[in-house]
Design a protein around this motif. Structure first.
Motif, PDB file in Angstrom:
ATOM      1  N   ASP A  21     -75.760  81.862 -22.636  1.00 49.69           N
ATOM      2  CA  ASP A  21     -75.634  81.403 -21.251  1.00 49.69           C
ATOM      3  C   ASP A  21     -76.252  80.028 -21.056  1.00 49.69           C
ATOM      4  O   ASP A  21     -75.777  79.219 -20.265  1.00 49.69           O
ATOM      5  N   ASN A  22     -77.338  79.768 -21.775  1.00 48.62           N
ATOM      6  CA  ASN A  22     -77.993  78.460 -21.669  1.00 48.62           C
ATOM      7  C   ASN A  22     -77.641  77.534 -22.830  1.00 48.62           C
ATOM      8  O   ASN A  22     -78.234  76.460 -22.981  1.00 48.62           O
ATOM      9  N   LEU A  23     -76.709  77.949 -23.673  1.00 49.95           N
ATOM     10  CA  LEU A  23     -76.277  77.175 -24.839  1.00 49.95           C
ATOM     11  C   LEU A  23     -77.456  76.845 -25.760  1.00 49.95           C
ATOM     12  O   LEU A  23     -77.597  75.725 -26.253  1.00 49.95           O
ATOM     13  N   TYR A  80     -69.923  80.499 -31.043  1.00 47.87           N
ATOM     14  CA  TYR A  80     -70.702  79.254 -31.100  1.00 47.87           C
ATOM     15  C   TYR A  80     -71.133  78.929 -32.528  1.00 47.87           C
ATOM     16  O   TYR A  80     -71.031  79.767 -33.418  1.00 47.87           O
ATOM     17  N   LYS A  89     -79.733  73.500 -29.610  1.00 47.48           N
ATOM     18  CA  LYS A  89     -78.470  73.583 -28.878  1.00 47.48           C
ATOM     19  C   LYS A  89     -77.470  74.349 -29.730  1.00 47.48           C
ATOM     20  O   LYS A  89     -77.457  74.191 -30.963  1.00 47.48           O
ATOM     21  N   PRO A 132     -69.779  75.433 -28.656  1.00 47.48           N
ATOM     22  CA  PRO A 132     -68.606  76.291 -28.860  1.00 47.48           C
ATOM     23  C   PRO A 132     -67.866  75.889 -30.143  1.00 47.48           C
ATOM     24  O   PRO A 132     -67.714  74.701 -30.419  1.00 47.48           O
ATOM     25  N   ALA A 149     -68.812  74.279 -19.261  1.00 45.57           N
ATOM     26  CA  ALA A 149     -69.680  73.720 -20.311  1.00 45.57           C
ATOM     27  C   ALA A 149     -69.793  74.661 -21.499  1.00 45.57           C
ATOM     28  O   ALA A 149     -70.082  74.242 -22.617  1.00 45.57           O
ATOM     29  N   ARG A 150     -69.578  75.957 -21.256  1.00 41.64           N
ATOM     30  CA  ARG A 150     -69.763  76.934 -22.325  1.00 41.64           C
ATOM     31  C   ARG A 150     -68.503  77.135 -23.150  1.00 41.64           C
ATOM     32  O   ARG A 150     -68.501  77.890 -24.107  1.00 41.64           O
ATOM     33  N   GLN A 151     -67.403  76.517 -22.757  1.00 39.37           N
ATOM     34  CA  GLN A 151     -66.183  76.673 -23.546  1.00 39.37           C
ATOM     35  C   GLN A 151     -65.848  75.354 -24.242  1.00 39.37           C
ATOM     36  O   GLN A 151     -66.501  74.335 -24.028  1.00 39.37           O
ATOM     37  N   TYR A 152     -64.859  75.385 -25.102  1.00 42.38           N
ATOM     38  CA  TYR A 152     -64.668  74.245 -25.999  1.00 42.38           C
ATOM     39  C   TYR A 152     -64.285  72.947 -25.298  1.00 42.38           C
ATOM     40  O   TYR A 152     -64.819  71.895 -25.624  1.00 42.38           O
ATOM     41  N   PRO A 190     -83.149  75.188 -17.147  1.00 43.96           N
ATOM     42  CA  PRO A 190     -82.110  75.823 -17.960  1.00 43.96           C
ATOM     43  C   PRO A 190     -80.905  76.164 -17.070  1.00 43.96           C
ATOM     44  O   PRO A 190     -81.074  76.407 -15.871  1.00 43.96           O
ATOM     45  N   LEU A 191     -79.718  76.186 -17.670  1.00 42.41           N
ATOM     46  CA  LEU A 191     -78.493  76.362 -16.867  1.00 42.41           C
ATOM     47  C   LEU A 191     -78.570  77.584 -15.953  1.00 42.41           C
ATOM     48  O   LEU A 191     -78.141  77.536 -14.811  1.00 42.41           O
ATOM     49  N   THR A 192     -79.136  78.673 -16.469  1.00 41.70           N
ATOM     50  CA  THR A 192     -79.148  79.909 -15.685  1.00 41.70           C
ATOM     51  C   THR A 192     -80.141  79.864 -14.527  1.00 41.70           C
ATOM     52  O   THR A 192     -80.145  80.757 -13.695  1.00 41.70           O
TER      53      THR A 192
END
Lengths: 492, 420
Positions: free
Chosen positions: A105-107, A129, A214, A217, B230-233, B320-322
């Motif tokens: 979730d936070n990469l 990932y 980090k 994906p 941001a979490r996908q390619y 952090p993103l969350t």
């Protein structure tokens, strides 16, 4: 260190990590005297802590006793960075090899220093990932070691090296304190970027006990091409042509004729034996784009003099092409009992003239020099072939290495792109930095390590080496045997 | 040496009242200004200031001067305005070397002529200098995709109070020789030395660019869509969440409350696929794609929004993103916000009267993994605020680094974290 002092130290260290994980038996510590460079030096004591708190206590005990500390993980370092030249204690991370958290979730992923680079990417794969920096030794080298040297790898051309992928560190400092710098968020908003400063400091500022990295994906598709050239000069010019074309490959690797012969003998990657040079190129992305880029890149390769361009048809072919490249150093055992590897960098446009000069050095001295390298970055890995048992050869090869690094520096480059200064390149660092430059760096080292106990004798020139002098050729025999057997011992 | 002699030995010249005004920092004015001709000259000037010793504030374009606490002392303004040359640029190597006083816009124009760019877009590139961008770690809206200043600087030359000019890094894109002092000086706000020259790696300009504006009902939906992208390619080059007033500041009016603005860059096929993907994510989140008809100044205004001219107070949270939801959760209903969800960054313009209380709430919400700072504020407001927040872990090392490189504390005294 006298026997009584050593016993006292050992007792204190055993009280922290347990009897099993601290030892000083001369036979047992022998394993920890070397890395993947020719240098060796025996530690007095080896400690295998199980937690960050134990690392901090070990450091505190050593600091109080004024004993040098060298952190060591897989010891695949190629510049002597983990050789304990001033003896003392070697701390190794075989027990601190846990992936603490995969936080998609936070990469981020959070790991202990002993986690093997490849196993992190393997653990991330089911989540979609990966961890980008991929040194060729990634099957053995650890994230902690990668942080120490700011390791690179073929795919750092597009995505950056270790420091671009580390957002936080927990550090055991020379004072024996544990401190967290940076963390899960991206970047630092207040305070100096100690994370960035620490990465690549080769264990001279402290020891990383936890690492926030980090994760990225996975690209949907990767396409790997092999382009065959008559000689390294044409291939070098092709690299510039590809960069100019606007295509951004994820990797551009080059192997010259001698390397191809060694690799083919060892791993049958499918490189043509009559080629003067081979480029390995990779693009990644969505399928329709990768298809288009692959075709464009193949066209540029042909127009820049490639006699053949072969595209890996499937994952098996792609893996075979990469296996050849990543196993290149081990394969050198097919050509020569020993080799000495350089890690020079030149601006991409200086590749042709630099390679020509290296060729001239080879012709003049009579030593064969192979070139396997990250062409897209201008990061050269000339391998000088020799026989350490023949008198004078090792010394001659060191002189050749020195000359090669000098010409990289003179071309506007660097004396190390990813292996580190370590022990070997301490004097070569003067080719690129003045006394003033080094004086500022030394002041910073003193802030972290006022008593000179953290991996002493590394990075900076002119250090007095105390304790056992590094020994050389005699210890080559076992490794030579491994090389000849085509063992996967050394990579780059 | 007596006081008079020391003052006489200072570099530069004494300035008149009119000359002082452009160099105001918070409530303070300098008595002298020095404009070094080059890196060596800067080092010599700094040495003289250190001998006195006298407090120096370093000036680039002045676009980030409201960042940081008020200086404790301020006598000499050191302006890099004469150090503005492009020293080396080899397009085929994708690298360049510039003097720190070069304006970002001038650098980008030189790169553009070769089809290249530096993918860093700090506010006000027409005024902001390369050195200022490094010192303030000023980044733009592309940080989640392209990284920050630290990812593009490959070498640096710094003038120190000792009078030495020392380099680190080099001219090649891959280099691990010596300590990475680039990282140390980026974001150090000029407290450790005067950045004199900078080496960058640059990149080929993307083939295509596209923008997509979407309307979402809640900030949570906008933020979630931004982080999901941001979490996908196929991550966008920029993803920004704006409230109605921030959108208006960027030249657009709308009758909806929350906007997600996306910029896509890359190869044509990639951009097309990324836009399709984003459209479906927005629709799945209950949002409406409003088309790509945006005024040309939209992205420039969005870039500059966090560094407004005038007396506005801007608070910045990096988490952090969350943790972004927690930040939005404590913001007053009518807040003026621009967030970069993929970077975990939220900028808020707050009324001066409520700045302290909002700052406190944000710090609690950001937790120990976040940082909340005052990115800009007028002097009077700053006095009431802890602009940097509590010193981070590792602060004793930071203080020792300052002591090692600037033992007399002449560089930007008091402006940085923990009174550094």
């Amino acid at each position: 260190m006298d026997a009584a002092t050593r016993e006292r130290l050992l007792g204190r260290l055993r009280a922290v990590v347990g009897d099993r994980y601290a030892f000083a038996d001369p036979y047992e510590v022998r394993l920890y005297q070397y890395d993947a460079s020719p240098e060796t030096a025996l530690p007095d004591v080896v400690v295998i802590p199980g937690t960050a708190a134990e690392v901090a206590q070990v450091v505190k005990i050593c600091a109080d006793a004024e004993v040098p500390i060298t952190a060591r993980s897989a010891a695949s370092s190629l510049a002597g960075g983990t050789v304990p030249v001033q003896r003392g204690v070697v701390i190794t991370f075989a027990r601190m090899d846990r992936i603490l958290e995969i936080d998609a979730d936070n990469l981020r992923a959070v790991v202990e220093p002993g986690v093997v680079n490849l196993s992190l990417s393997q653990a991330l794969r089911p989540h979609g990932y990966y961890y980008v920096p991929d040194p060729s030794s990634q099957g053995a080298c650890t994230i902690g070691g990668n942080v120490g040297t700011n390791a690179g790898g073929p795919h750092t051309l597009l995505y950056g090296v270790t420091v671009n992928h580390v957002t936080g560190l927990e550090l055991a400092l020379a004072s024996g304190e544990l401190v967290q710098v940076g963390g899960r968020k991206a970047g630092s908003a207040s305070g100096y970027d100690l994370t960035g400063l620490f990465v690549g400091s080769e264990g001279t500022m402290g020891i990383a006990t936890k690492i926030w990295v980090k994760i990225q994906p996975l690209p949907p598709v990767q396409k790997t091409l092999m382009a065959v050239y008559p000689d390294v000069e044409t291939a070098s010019n092709a690299v510039s042509a590809i960069v100019r074309s606007g295509i951004l490959p994820a990797a551009i690797e080059m192997m010259d004729k001698l390397s191809i012969q060694a690799i083919e003998a060892a791993s049958h990657a499918g490189y043509p034996l009559d080629a003067g040079a081979v480029l390995l190129l990779e693009v990644d992305g969505i399928p329709e784009l990768v298809e288009e880029l692959g075709e464009r890149m193949a066209k540029v390769c042909r127009e820049s003099g490639a006699s053949e361009v072969r595209v890996a048809k499937d994952e098996a072919e792609r893996q075979a092409l990469w296996k050849g490249r990543k196993g290149a150093f081990s394969a050198m055992g097919r050509l020569s009992p020993d080799f000495y590897v350089m890690d020079g960098v030149v601006p991409r446009t200086k590749l042709p003239e630099t390679l020509a000069k290296i060729d001239a050095i080879s012709a003049r001295t009579g030593y064969k020099i192979c070139n396997v390298f990250h062409a897209g970055d201008g990061n050269l890995h000339p391998l000088v072939l020799f026989d350490a048992f023949k008198p004078g050869q090792y010394e001659a090869v060191l002189r050749i290495g020195d000359e090669i690094l000098k010409l990289c520096a003179d071309a506007g480059g660097s004396v190390t792109g990813e292996h580190g200064i370590g022990l070997e390149k301490r004097e070569n660092i003067r080719y690129i930095f003045s006394d003033d430059d080094l004086e500022v760096m030394d002041r910073i080292r003193h802030v972290f390590d006022p008593h000179g106990l953290m991996n002493p004798g590394k990075v900076f020139p002119g250090e007095v080496v105390e304790g056992s002098a590094p020994s050389r050729a005699p210890d080559h025999a076992p490794r030579r045997a491994a090389n000849v057997a085509g063992g996967d011992e050394i990579w780059v | 040496m007596g006081l008079n002699a020391r003052v006489a030995a200072l570099p530069g010249h004494e300035i008149t009242v009119e000359e002082q005004q452009p160099f105001r920092v918070d409530d303070l004015l300098p008595s002298r200004v020095v404009r070094p001709a080059d890196a060596q000259d800067a080092a010599r000037g700094l040495r003289l200031c250190d001998l006195a010793p006298t407090a120096v504030v370093i000036w680039g374009g002045g676009t980030q001067m409201r960042l940081g606490a008020a200086p404790r002392r301020y006598e000499v303004a050191l302006s890099t305005e004469r150090m503005s040359r492009l020293l080396e640029y080899e397009p085929a190597d994708l690298t360049c070397r510039v003097e720190a006083g070069m304006r970002l816009r001038d650098l980008q124009e030189a790169l553009l002529a070769q089809g290249q760019r530096l993918p860093l877009e700090p506010p006000h590139p027409d005024r902001a200098t390369v050195g200022g961008m490094l010192a303030a770690n000023a980044n733009g809206l592309g940080r989640a995709r392209y990284g920050t200043v630290r990812d593009w600087v490959i070498g640096i030359a710094v003038a120190y109070p000792s009078g030495k000019l020392a380099r680190a890094g080099g001219k090649v894109v891959k280099n691990v020789a010596g300590y990475d002092l680039m990282k140390l000086h980026i974001g150090a706000l000029g407290t450790l030395g005067v950045i004199a020259e900078v080496n960058f790696k640059v990149q080929t300009r993307p083939q295509v660019e596209a923008t997509l504006i979407a309307h979402l009902d809640t900030p949570a939906a906008a933020v979630d869509t931004g982080t999901a992208l941001a979490r996908q390619y196929l991550a966008p080059a920029a993803a920004v969440v704006l409230d109605q007033s921030a959108l208006k500041d960027c030249g657009m009016t709308a009758d909806w409350r929350w906007t997600l603005a996306l910029k896509f860059e890359g190869y044509a096929r990639e951009v097309e696929a990324a836009r399709d993907k984003a459209t479906s994510l927005i629709r799945a989140a209950g949002g409406r794609v409003e088309g790509d008809d945006v005024p040309s100044r939209f992205w420039h205004a969005a870039r500059d929004w966090s560094a407004p001219d005038g007396d506005l107070v801007v608070v910045r949270a990096i988490v952090p993103l969350t943790a972004i939801h927690a930040i939005f959760g404590v913001l007053p209903e009518d807040s003026q916000v621009m967030a970069q969800p993929a970077a975990g960054l939220v900028d808020v313009r707050v009324p001066a009267a409520f700045a302290a209380s909002i700052l406190r709430r944000l710090r609690t919400a950001g937790g120990d993994q976040g940082q909340v700072i005052v990115a800009a504020a007028p002097a009077a407001v700053k006095k009431e605020l802890d602009v940097w927040g509590p010193p981070p872990p590792g602060f004793p090392i930071m203080r020792a680094l300052k002591q090692a490189l600037d033992p007399n504390g002449i560089l930007n005294p008091g402006r940085f974290v923990g009174g550094i």
